[in-house]
Design a protein around this motif. Structure first.
Motif, PDB file in Angstrom:
ATOM      1  N   ILE A 193     -44.336  35.234 -30.818  1.00 25.62           N
ATOM      2  CA  ILE A 193     -44.784  34.475 -31.978  1.00 25.62           C
ATOM      3  C   ILE A 193     -45.041  33.040 -31.522  1.00 25.62           C
ATOM      4  CG2 ILE A 193     -44.179  33.634 -34.283  1.00 25.62           C
ATOM      5  CD1 ILE A 193     -42.411  36.130 -34.544  1.00 25.62           C
ATOM      6  N   GLU A 194     -46.271  32.587 -31.711  1.00 23.98           N
ATOM      7  CA  GLU A 194     -46.592  31.200 -31.346  1.00 23.98           C
ATOM      8  C   GLU A 194     -46.767  30.382 -32.627  1.00 23.98           C
ATOM      9  OE1 GLU A 194     -49.604  30.637 -28.332  1.00 23.98           O
ATOM     10  OE2 GLU A 194     -49.772  28.507 -28.844  1.00 23.98           O
ATOM     11  N   PHE A 195     -45.950  29.322 -32.721  1.00 24.42           N
ATOM     12  CA  PHE A 195     -45.972  28.465 -33.910  1.00 24.42           C
ATOM     13  C   PHE A 195     -46.893  27.283 -33.666  1.00 24.42           C
ATOM     14  CE2 PHE A 195     -41.883  30.616 -33.815  1.00 24.42           C
ATOM     15  CZ  PHE A 195     -41.745  31.081 -35.118  1.00 24.42           C
ATOM     16  N   GLY A 196     -47.722  26.974 -34.648  1.00 22.77           N
ATOM     17  CA  GLY A 196     -48.624  25.834 -34.510  1.00 22.77           C
ATOM     18  C   GLY A 196     -48.992  25.274 -35.870  1.00 22.77           C
ATOM     19  N   GLY A 197     -49.969  24.382 -35.857  1.00 26.06           N
ATOM     20  CA  GLY A 197     -50.409  23.739 -37.094  1.00 26.06           C
ATOM     21  C   GLY A 197     -49.792  22.356 -37.237  1.00 26.06           C
ATOM     22  N   LYS A 198     -50.367  21.577 -38.144  1.00 31.43           N
ATOM     23  CA  LYS A 198     -49.973  20.170 -38.291  1.00 31.43           C
ATOM     24  C   LYS A 198     -48.494  19.974 -38.610  1.00 31.43           C
ATOM     25  CE  LYS A 198     -53.963  17.307 -39.003  1.00 31.43           C
ATOM     26  NZ  LYS A 198     -55.151  17.820 -39.707  1.00 31.43           N
ATOM     27  N   SER A 199     -47.941  20.841 -39.451  1.00 24.54           N
ATOM     28  CA  SER A 199     -46.522  20.663 -39.823  1.00 24.54           C
ATOM     29  C   SER A 199     -45.616  20.814 -38.602  1.00 24.54           C
ATOM     30  CB  SER A 199     -46.088  21.710 -40.856  1.00 24.54           C
ATOM     31  OG  SER A 199     -47.018  21.827 -41.884  1.00 24.54           O
ATOM     32  N   ILE A 200     -45.994  21.713 -37.711  1.00 22.71           N
ATOM     33  CA  ILE A 200     -45.175  21.954 -36.505  1.00 22.71           C
ATOM     34  C   ILE A 200     -45.344  20.787 -35.536  1.00 22.71           C
ATOM     35  CG2 ILE A 200     -44.679  23.584 -34.632  1.00 22.71           C
ATOM     36  CD1 ILE A 200     -44.363  24.732 -37.558  1.00 22.71           C
ATOM     37  N   ARG A 201     -46.569  20.274 -35.425  1.00 25.77           N
ATOM     38  CA  ARG A 201     -46.828  19.129 -34.541  1.00 25.77           C
ATOM     39  C   ARG A 201     -46.013  17.907 -34.968  1.00 25.77           C
ATOM     40  NH1 ARG A 201     -47.360  20.895 -30.349  1.00 25.77           N
ATOM     41  NH2 ARG A 201     -48.344  22.910 -30.534  1.00 25.77           N
ATOM     42  N   ASN A 202     -45.760  17.793 -36.271  1.00 25.27           N
ATOM     43  CA  ASN A 202     -44.986  16.641 -36.778  1.00 25.27           C
ATOM     44  C   ASN A 202     -43.482  16.862 -36.693  1.00 25.27           C
ATOM     45  OD1 ASN A 202     -47.254  15.143 -37.384  1.00 25.27           O
ATOM     46  ND2 ASN A 202     -47.469  16.037 -39.424  1.00 25.27           N
ATOM     47  N   MET A 203     -43.072  18.044 -36.299  1.00 21.94           N
ATOM     48  CA  MET A 203     -41.639  18.374 -36.273  1.00 21.94           C
ATOM     49  C   MET A 203     -40.958  17.815 -35.039  1.00 21.94           C
ATOM     50  SD  MET A 203     -40.878  22.299 -37.161  1.00 21.94           S
ATOM     51  CE  MET A 203     -40.954  22.850 -38.849  1.00 21.94           C
ATOM     52  N   SER A 204     -39.691  17.445 -35.198  1.00 22.59           N
ATOM     53  CA  SER A 204     -38.875  17.049 -34.047  1.00 22.59           C
ATOM     54  C   SER A 204     -38.622  18.277 -33.170  1.00 22.59           C
ATOM     55  CB  SER A 204     -37.535  16.490 -34.526  1.00 22.59           C
ATOM     56  OG  SER A 204     -36.761  17.536 -35.080  1.00 22.59           O
ATOM     57  N   MET A 205     -38.214  18.025 -31.941  1.00 26.58           N
ATOM     58  CA  MET A 205     -37.901  19.122 -31.023  1.00 26.58           C
ATOM     59  C   MET A 205     -36.759  19.982 -31.584  1.00 26.58           C
ATOM     60  SD  MET A 205     -39.587  19.825 -28.466  1.00 26.58           S
ATOM     61  CE  MET A 205     -39.469  21.210 -27.389  1.00 26.58           C
ATOM     62  N   MET A 206     -35.746  19.340 -32.168  1.00 23.71           N
ATOM     63  CA  MET A 206     -34.601  20.098 -32.685  1.00 23.71           C
ATOM     64  C   MET A 206     -35.020  21.057 -33.797  1.00 23.71           C
ATOM     65  SD  MET A 206     -31.363  17.534 -32.682  1.00 23.71           S
ATOM     66  CE  MET A 206     -30.890  16.626 -31.210  1.00 23.71           C
ATOM     67  N   GLU A 207     -35.995  20.640 -34.623  1.00 18.82           N
ATOM     68  CA  GLU A 207     -36.483  21.534 -35.672  1.00 18.82           C
ATOM     69  C   GLU A 207     -37.355  22.646 -35.075  1.00 18.82           C
ATOM     70  OE1 GLU A 207     -34.697  21.517 -38.551  1.00 18.82           O
ATOM     71  OE2 GLU A 207     -36.461  21.183 -39.831  1.00 18.82           O
ATOM     72  N   ARG A 208     -38.179  22.309 -34.097  1.00 14.61           N
ATOM     73  CA  ARG A 208     -38.989  23.355 -33.442  1.00 14.61           C
ATOM     74  C   ARG A 208     -38.092  24.429 -32.824  1.00 14.61           C
ATOM     75  NH1 ARG A 208     -43.562  19.813 -30.109  1.00 14.61           N
ATOM     76  NH2 ARG A 208     -44.393  18.728 -31.930  1.00 14.61           N
ATOM     77  N   MET A 209     -36.948  23.983 -32.310  1.00 10.60           N
ATOM     78  CA  MET A 209     -36.024  24.935 -31.677  1.00 10.60           C
ATOM     79  C   MET A 209     -35.443  25.936 -32.681  1.00 10.60           C
ATOM     80  SD  MET A 209     -34.338  22.183 -29.063  1.00 10.60           S
ATOM     81  CE  MET A 209     -32.849  23.084 -28.660  1.00 10.60           C
ATOM     82  N   VAL A 210     -35.414  25.552 -33.962  1.00  4.79           N
ATOM     83  CA  VAL A 210     -34.974  26.494 -35.005  1.00  4.79           C
ATOM     84  C   VAL A 210     -35.989  27.632 -35.128  1.00  4.79           C
ATOM     85  CG1 VAL A 210     -34.523  26.743 -37.472  1.00  4.79           C
ATOM     86  CG2 VAL A 210     -33.710  24.700 -36.259  1.00  4.79           C
ATOM     87  N   LEU A 211     -37.269  27.269 -35.058  1.00  8.14           N
ATOM     88  CA  LEU A 211     -38.329  28.282 -35.181  1.00  8.14           C
ATOM     89  C   LEU A 211     -38.213  29.313 -34.061  1.00  8.14           C
ATOM     90  CD1 LEU A 211     -41.391  25.888 -35.785  1.00  8.14           C
ATOM     91  CD2 LEU A 211     -39.949  26.969 -37.524  1.00  8.14           C
ATOM     92  N   THR A 212     -38.118  28.820 -32.824  1.00  9.87           N
ATOM     93  CA  THR A 212     -38.127  29.750 -31.698  1.00  9.87           C
ATOM     94  C   THR A 212     -36.793  30.493 -31.593  1.00  9.87           C
ATOM     95  OG1 THR A 212     -37.574  27.890 -30.239  1.00  9.87           O
ATOM     96  CG2 THR A 212     -39.888  28.520 -30.399  1.00  9.87           C
ATOM     97  N   ASN A 213     -35.703  29.834 -31.966  1.00  5.31           N
ATOM     98  CA  ASN A 213     -34.395  30.507 -31.986  1.00  5.31           C
ATOM     99  C   ASN A 213     -34.472  31.746 -32.872  1.00  5.31           C
ATOM    100  OD1 ASN A 213     -31.718  31.021 -33.413  1.00  5.31           O
ATOM    101  ND2 ASN A 213     -31.012  29.638 -31.817  1.00  5.31           N
TER     102      ASN A 213
END
Lengths: 423, 173
Positions: A193-213
């Motif tokens: 699953i690859e996450f993208g889009g403007k909302s993801i680009r604006n996310m901190s690394m710690m929040e992005r890590m929730v998605l991939t976790n």
């Protein structure tokens, strides 16, 4: 025809020009993370049995995080064995009670875009937030990896998930994942699953890590976020210089995805998953009418007790008290996070509200440490998984929510929409 | 490799790794761990399952954790084979690495608890002796056939190492 990010990573790792979804490839492993739970205690006897050692003592990383700190004789023995293994095999990177493995890989600059990484824990997918392949494997398979430095894999198709728009107050990456568990289901095996889009680009690394976790909760091979300046800064913050080609690791514009989803962040409400699966989710406000009394509110695990998560908790608790009859426990994801939350006053806010701070480690999330629950009890938790029996008794009930939602339940004594407590 | 045959134990969809190997028994021996396998969904299973018995399940069998005990418990209980509509990724890899054959079996609903079932994982044939139905299914994937034939990843690695076909790290002094 273009390639997806994961195709490019697996092509490099398998020494090919390109690979197609469905192909079986053997990949060279850049990092093999093993843990006290299923690491040395399972792997060492197998190495002895075969009369071999580890393939690269720089690339095998050992973390003691599941049975820490030792609370019984078995845990103490497992931890001692883990430390003895590190000495015996001259392992270069060992994190002993520093925090939870997935967070430590990020904090310490172990991950770079384009790497091919394996970990002996299903939430190893968290590393994919750095634009690398990182996936979980069982101890039996990690045995093969630490011996040979290789692993077979079927090149996965990629599901593209784009989020655009601004999140409303009290809405987080965790709410995205509880929503997606319901929307996409938990059966996406052998897909990335690859996450993208403007909302993801604006996310901190710690929040992005929730998605991939929590790509693990969707059953995926892994989750990925293509690298950008935020990724590079996170690598530098871990004390490592980003690789020169770091930003080149991304899916081509004409890559083929097996599914392409686009969601609007601005209409997403805080989500809660009811027992006993993450996909059993709905809007938090829809749970209010049932007045679900909460015995325990737990902030913990790799996914749910990072510094950003503790800040969310504090923003709810400031000027409020944990309801009498409900207990709030907070186990920061790492010692570094504990230190930072102590320095900026977050821990004081939590303890003044009546919260109890627990050691950093996997703990109650997986039913291993302090904070497990009894038959008939109800817990709301910022962790990633609420299977029957996971947090203790198999007759207990675990709800999942964001740190905001868990903190709000601690104050209300029942499950509520946290937005009412954010001013 | 052998052709397992035994009594069917049936389970539903999304049977997860936490109920196969509950975390609260993580520190215990495999004897203790396996004795609690699936007790949350069927407490009769672990105490009564016989060597060669077949586990039949629905979709996404083994969803969740990487814990190898989830797959190892079935080996420990001497389950002959697993038949499920689909598997979670890590569980699937774990069970094959332990040499416990797991086949994708879309017609799981046509097997009832207690039916006598025979599974040929190499030929890809499932026979329900009780009902007389026979099913052709996908066999074990080609690239894993040798490993399964060797009895799982450990015996397979041993064979390769002994034959000098595998580059490995050296044992510490």
């Amino acid at each position: 025809m273009g390639n997806t990010l994961i195709q490019k990573i697996m092509a490099r790792a398998s020494g090919r020009d390109s690979v197609a979804p469905g192909e079986i490839v053997t990949c060279a492993v850049d990092l093999a993370m093993i843990l006290d739970s299923g690491g040395p205690r399972k792997i060492w006897p197998r190495l002895d049995q075969l009369g071999v050692g580890v393939y690269d003592k720089d690339k095998v990383v050992v973390v003691a995080d599941h049975f820490v700190p030792a609370a019984d004789p078995q845990s103490a023995a497992i931890l001692k064995l883990t430390r003895d293994f590190v000495k015996k095999f001259d392992i270069k990177h060992f994190y002993d009670m520093e925090g939870i493995c997935h967070v430590l890989m990020a904090e310490n600059g172990h991950l770079q875009p384009g790497m091919f990484c394996t970990g002996g824990d299903s939430h190893s997918t968290m590393g994919g937030a750095f634009g690398c392949y990182m996936a979980g494997f069982g101890a039996i398979e990690m045995t093969g990896v630490v011996i040979t430095g290789e692993i077979w894999s079927v090149v996965p198709e990629t599901i593209k998930v784009d989020w655009s728009g601004a999140f409303g107050p009290g809405v987080t990456a965790k709410d995205i994942m509880l929503f997606l568990a319901r929307e996409l289901g938990m059966e996406n095996a052998f897909k990335a699953i690859e996450f993208g889009g403007k909302s993801i680009r604006n996310m901190s690394m710690m929040e992005r890590m929730v998605l991939t976790n929590m790509a693990a909760e969707l059953g995926a091979e892994t989750g990925l976020v293509a690298p950008d300046e935020i990724t590079l800064q996170a690598i530098r913050d871990g004390g490592t210089e980003p690789a020169a080609d770091a930003l080149e690791w991304r899916s081509d514009d004409d890559a083929t995805f097996c599914a392409d989803h686009a969601f609007n962040s601005s209409t997403l409400a805080p989500q809660v998953a009811a027992p006993h699966r993450p996909s059993n989710s709905g809007a938090a406000q829809d749970f209010e009418k049932d007045h679900i009394k909460v015995d325990q509110a737990y902030i913990g695990a790799c996914v749910g007790a990072k510094l950003t998560d503790l800040h969310m908790v504090a923003s709810v608790l400031r000027g409020r008290q944990v309801k009498s009859g409900t207990r709030l426990m907070v186990a920061p994801s790492s010692k570094k996070i504990m230190r930072e939350a102590a320095a900026d006053g977050t821990l004081a806010t939590i303890t003044e509200a009546g919260g109890l701070i627990l050691p950093s480690g996997c703990g109650a999330c997986a039913g291993l440490g302090a904070g497990i629950i009894a038959e008939g009890e109800v817990c709301i938790s910022s962790t990633n998984r609420n299977f029957q029996g996971r947090m203790g008794s198999n007759k207990a009930f675990v709800y999942l929510g964001s740190p905001y939602t868990v903190a709000a339940a601690a104050v209300a004594g029942e499950i509520v929409d946290p937005r009412n407590m954010l001013s | 490799m052998s052709v397992p045959s035994g009594k069917a134990w049936t389970f539903g969809d999304e049977i997860n790794s936490d109920v196969m190997a509950p975390g609260i028994y993580f520190k215990e021996s495999m004897d203790v761990m396996a004795s609690h396998c699936l007790e949350a969904v069927n407490p009769e299973f672990a105490p009564n399952v016989q060597p060669g018995d077949i586990v039949v399940a629905g979709r996404n069998f083994g969803v969740g954790s990487a814990r190898e005990q989830a797959a190892l418990s079935f080996l420990h209980l001497k389950v002959g084979a697993i038949l499920a509509k689909s598997y979670a990724r890590i569980y699937y890899r774990n069970t094959l690495n332990f040499g416990v054959p797991a086949l994708i079996f879309p017609k799981a609903d046509e097997i009832n608890a207690g039916d006598q079932v025979t599974v040929d994982p190499i030929a890809g044939v499932v026979e329900n002796v009780t009902t007389g139905n026979s099913y052709k299914v996908s066999p074990i994937p080609e690239h894993l056939m040798e490993m399964i034939g060797d009895g799982g990843l450990m015996p397979h690695l041993k064979k390769k190492i002994d034959a000098g076909e595998l580059k490995t790290g050296a044992a510490p002094k």
